[in-house]
Scaffold this motif. Sequence first.
Motif, PDB file in Angstrom:
ATOM      1  N   ASP B  18     -12.788 -60.221  52.473  1.00 55.23           N
ATOM      2  CA  ASP B  18     -12.188 -58.901  52.671  1.00 55.23           C
ATOM      3  C   ASP B  18     -10.727 -58.927  52.261  1.00 55.23           C
ATOM      4  O   ASP B  18     -10.236 -58.018  51.597  1.00 55.23           O
ATOM      5  N   ASP B  19     -10.048 -59.987  52.679  1.00 52.10           N
ATOM      6  CA  ASP B  19      -8.627 -60.083  52.371  1.00 52.10           C
ATOM      7  C   ASP B  19      -8.391 -60.172  50.855  1.00 52.10           C
ATOM      8  O   ASP B  19      -7.481 -59.548  50.325  1.00 52.10           O
ATOM      9  N   ILE B  20      -9.237 -60.949  50.187  1.00 50.13           N
ATOM     10  CA  ILE B  20      -9.098 -61.065  48.729  1.00 50.13           C
ATOM     11  C   ILE B  20      -9.351 -59.700  48.082  1.00 50.13           C
ATOM     12  O   ILE B  20      -8.579 -59.244  47.234  1.00 50.13           O
ATOM     13  N   HIS B  21     -10.413 -59.034  48.514  1.00 54.55           N
ATOM     14  CA  HIS B  21     -10.728 -57.715  47.948  1.00 54.55           C
ATOM     15  C   HIS B  21      -9.572 -56.741  48.170  1.00 54.55           C
ATOM     16  O   HIS B  21      -9.240 -55.945  47.301  1.00 54.55           O
ATOM     17  N   ALA B  22      -8.940 -56.830  49.337  1.00 52.08           N
ATOM     18  CA  ALA B  22      -7.862 -55.892  49.656  1.00 52.08           C
ATOM     19  C   ALA B  22      -6.578 -56.205  48.892  1.00 52.08           C
ATOM     20  O   ALA B  22      -5.747 -55.331  48.657  1.00 52.08           O
ATOM     21  N   THR B  23      -6.424 -57.474  48.503  1.00 50.01           N
ATOM     22  CA  THR B  23      -5.169 -57.890  47.859  1.00 50.01           C
ATOM     23  C   THR B  23      -5.146 -57.628  46.359  1.00 50.01           C
ATOM     24  O   THR B  23      -4.108 -57.327  45.775  1.00 50.01           O
ATOM     25  N   VAL B  24      -6.325 -57.743  45.741  1.00 53.13           N
ATOM     26  CA  VAL B  24      -6.373 -57.696  44.276  1.00 53.13           C
ATOM     27  C   VAL B  24      -6.138 -56.288  43.747  1.00 53.13           C
ATOM     28  O   VAL B  24      -6.752 -55.331  44.203  1.00 53.13           O
ATOM     29  N   THR B  25      -5.199 -56.179  42.802  1.00 52.53           N
ATOM     30  CA  THR B  25      -5.018 -54.887  42.132  1.00 52.53           C
ATOM     31  C   THR B  25      -5.241 -54.994  40.627  1.00 52.53           C
ATOM     32  O   THR B  25      -5.377 -53.988  39.946  1.00 52.53           O
ATOM     33  N   ARG B  26      -5.244 -56.215  40.104  1.00 50.87           N
ATOM     34  CA  ARG B  26      -5.337 -56.405  38.654  1.00 50.87           C
ATOM     35  C   ARG B  26      -6.212 -57.606  38.353  1.00 50.87           C
ATOM     36  O   ARG B  26      -6.467 -58.416  39.242  1.00 50.87           O
ATOM     37  N   GLN B  48     -19.624 -64.598  42.408  1.00 51.73           N
ATOM     38  CA  GLN B  48     -20.226 -63.267  42.465  1.00 51.73           C
ATOM     39  C   GLN B  48     -19.772 -62.475  43.676  1.00 51.73           C
ATOM     40  O   GLN B  48     -19.869 -61.258  43.702  1.00 51.73           O
ATOM     41  N   LEU B  49     -19.311 -63.174  44.700  1.00 50.70           N
ATOM     42  CA  LEU B  49     -18.842 -62.480  45.894  1.00 50.70           C
ATOM     43  C   LEU B  49     -17.405 -61.994  45.735  1.00 50.70           C
ATOM     44  O   LEU B  49     -16.957 -61.102  46.440  1.00 50.70           O
ATOM     45  N   LEU B  50     -16.688 -62.590  44.787  1.00 49.64           N
ATOM     46  CA  LEU B  50     -15.290 -62.224  44.587  1.00 49.64           C
ATOM     47  C   LEU B  50     -15.210 -60.890  43.860  1.00 49.64           C
ATOM     48  O   LEU B  50     -16.154 -60.471  43.192  1.00 49.64           O
ATOM     49  N   PRO B  51     -14.073 -60.214  43.982  1.00 48.39           N
ATOM     50  CA  PRO B  51     -13.905 -58.972  43.220  1.00 48.39           C
ATOM     51  C   PRO B  51     -14.059 -59.234  41.726  1.00 48.39           C
ATOM     52  O   PRO B  51     -13.735 -60.328  41.254  1.00 48.39           O
ATOM     53  N   ASP B  52     -14.530 -58.229  40.991  1.00 48.72           N
ATOM     54  CA  ASP B  52     -14.708 -58.394  39.547  1.00 48.72           C
ATOM     55  C   ASP B  52     -13.421 -58.836  38.855  1.00 48.72           C
ATOM     56  O   ASP B  52     -13.460 -59.509  37.839  1.00 48.72           O
ATOM     57  N   VAL B 229      -8.619 -69.400  46.734  1.00 47.79           N
ATOM     58  CA  VAL B 229      -8.556 -68.193  45.903  1.00 47.79           C
ATOM     59  C   VAL B 229      -7.642 -67.157  46.558  1.00 47.79           C
ATOM     60  O   VAL B 229      -6.798 -66.541  45.909  1.00 47.79           O
ATOM     61  N   ARG B 230      -7.809 -67.015  47.875  1.00 51.05           N
ATOM     62  CA  ARG B 230      -7.017 -66.013  48.587  1.00 51.05           C
ATOM     63  C   ARG B 230      -5.522 -66.271  48.403  1.00 51.05           C
ATOM     64  O   ARG B 230      -4.748 -65.388  48.081  1.00 51.05           O
ATOM     65  N   ARG B 231      -5.139 -67.531  48.585  1.00 49.41           N
ATOM     66  CA  ARG B 231      -3.707 -67.853  48.485  1.00 49.41           C
ATOM     67  C   ARG B 231      -3.196 -67.711  47.057  1.00 49.41           C
ATOM     68  O   ARG B 231      -2.073 -67.288  46.824  1.00 49.41           O
ATOM     69  N   THR B 232      -4.012 -68.104  46.088  1.00 48.44           N
ATOM     70  CA  THR B 232      -3.572 -68.020  44.691  1.00 48.44           C
ATOM     71  C   THR B 232      -3.406 -66.561  44.280  1.00 48.44           C
ATOM     72  O   THR B 232      -2.387 -66.177  43.667  1.00 48.44           O
ATOM     73  N   VAL B 233      -4.389 -65.733  44.642  1.00 52.52           N
ATOM     74  CA  VAL B 233      -4.326 -64.319  44.278  1.00 52.52           C
ATOM     75  C   VAL B 233      -3.117 -63.653  44.939  1.00 52.52           C
ATOM     76  O   VAL B 233      -2.399 -62.862  44.325  1.00 52.52           O
ATOM     77  N   ARG B 234      -2.891 -64.019  46.194  1.00 48.06           N
ATOM     78  CA  ARG B 234      -1.753 -63.457  46.915  1.00 48.06           C
ATOM     79  C   ARG B 234      -0.445 -63.762  46.179  1.00 48.06           C
ATOM     80  O   ARG B 234       0.386 -62.886  45.969  1.00 48.06           O
ATOM     81  N   GLN B 235      -0.282 -65.004  45.761  1.00 49.08           N
ATOM     82  CA  GLN B 235       0.932 -65.363  45.005  1.00 49.08           C
ATOM     83  C   GLN B 235       1.026 -64.568  43.711  1.00 49.08           C
ATOM     84  O   GLN B 235       2.078 -64.049  43.360  1.00 49.08           O
ATOM     85  N   LEU B 236      -0.088 -64.489  42.998  1.00 45.97           N
ATOM     86  CA  LEU B 236      -0.072 -63.803  41.707  1.00 45.97           C
ATOM     87  C   LEU B 236       0.311 -62.332  41.882  1.00 45.97           C
ATOM     88  O   LEU B 236       1.126 -61.797  41.122  1.00 45.97           O
ATOM     89  N   GLU B 237      -0.261 -61.712  42.894  1.00 45.81           N
ATOM     90  CA  GLU B 237       0.031 -60.293  43.125  1.00 45.81           C
ATOM     91  C   GLU B 237       1.508 -60.086  43.461  1.00 45.81           C
ATOM     92  O   GLU B 237       2.087 -59.053  43.178  1.00 45.81           O
ATOM     93  N   ARG B 238       2.116 -61.106  44.082  1.00 45.14           N
ATOM     94  CA  ARG B 238       3.535 -60.990  44.447  1.00 45.14           C
ATOM     95  C   ARG B 238       4.467 -61.530  43.372  1.00 45.14           C
ATOM     96  O   ARG B 238       5.674 -61.584  43.568  1.00 45.14           O
ATOM     97  N   GLY B 239       3.885 -61.999  42.289  1.00 38.29           N
ATOM     98  CA  GLY B 239       4.718 -62.544  41.222  1.00 38.29           C
ATOM     99  C   GLY B 239       5.318 -63.899  41.556  1.00 38.29           C
ATOM    100  O   GLY B 239       6.370 -64.270  41.052  1.00 38.29           O
TER     101      GLY B 239
END
Lengths: 110, 376
Positions: B18-26, B48-52, B229-239
Amino acid sequence: MCLAVPGRVLDIEERDGTRMANVDFGGVVKEVCLEYLPDLQVGEYAIVHVGFALQRLDEESARHTLELFADLGMLQEEFGDPWELAAREGGFVFPSDLPSDGDAEREEAR
Amino acid sequence: MKYIDEFQDPELARRLLDDIHATVTRPWALMEVCGGQTHTIIRHGIDQLLPDQVELIHGPGCPVCVTPLEVIDKALEIASRPGVIFCSFGDMLRVPGTDRDLFRVRSEGGDVRVVYSPLDALRIAQQNPQQQVVFFGIGFETTAPPNAMTVYQASKLGIRNFSLLVSHVRVPPAIEAIMQSPSCRVQGFLAAGHVCSVMGVGEYPELAERFKVPIVVTGFEPLDILEGVRRTVRQLERGEHRVENAYQRAVRPEGNPAAQAMLEDVFEVTDRAWRGIGTIARSGWKLSERYREFDAEQRFSVSGIRTLEPAACRAGEVLQGLLKPHECEAFGTTCTPRNPLGATMVSSEGACAAYYLYRRLDLNPAPARLEASPLV
Ligand code: SF4
């Protein structure tokens, strides 16, 4: 081969000047070298790779991982008979494999 | 989803997802470096469970897969010689050389033995003083210290009929090579947890800074992967581009100093060829001058080996994350685990084998399956 499995130290002895232990991996006991974790004690857990204890692990996460690996059959992959495994992967069908146990994931031979 | 119960804690998995889905914008492309992680990801359908938008690219971290064909052929040659006991880990048995594998060598009368630990090979050498015992020393920073210790012991105990066929590789130069490739799409790394158990995280800040890429040390269980994945995506989204340790239960920042010291004593850094990828500078180890007498390549002159890669095999592209296994024409047709063309189909940690084993032949994104999953 990359799999490092958590195990619990059962006993420790010195052999040829090397600190060795019997380590229990959820039922399978193997000899493990403690030279890289020299202060590991009986009863403690560590992650073990190809017969070497590499890092301490707390009991809870060790148990959790062992249960998961057992459920997934990964302990069998790690500690089973490698020749049999290789033969199986090469397509040899063992009599005990018939009839199928219904595990679809291993039925790839078909 | 078949394996969902095995997440052990589906509730926690759901929260992470849920957290990953909520964090991803790109869209983001992450590489899991280690083959063990690839195996977990495919086995549990985590991709397959991760956002596209989150794409997982499989990295070169399968030691069996990256061992060069030339080294395999040398192993086969040495193992065929009379008077030699050739010891190996089980997962090297079916890796194809140019025209056969170790399994075949054994069926033709070679004394090939499978050991659980390199120390077992040393014991075999002690018990068979009339024979030459050779151990096939492959693997990353996790396997190299045990092999280093074994050579050290052989030297200390004066065991002269033991030698190591060395083809050890190091992860950080591979990350560097991947980032420097013009076709690189990787934006974040899930670093291999057990490699870091030994080496610590000290080699990574410089890489994260130089390539502006987050590196998150990640374990091997499904929940570990999701957290990575959650932590990596979070960093990426924050630059951001930091090194984070999401595998603290097994990785200390300094790693295992005793193992590092042994590596430094027994081995020295060298350029290494990676199967399907080519030579990467300073990406491997060889025996240091002091232990050179235990080098199997020197003990058995194995020149004149002719090595031929199967033309159809695209394992090099698979290992660099440029091609998904099912996109290879040979996948599942002329190349299967029974008749593998490349090591990535043989090794249980290989990406091609993982795709084949878990029947991921139809890998266009499968929204129907996603909806059917109780986790999303
Ligand atoms: S499917 Fe087989 S031939 Fe294709 S890249 Fe993988 S190992 Fe090579």
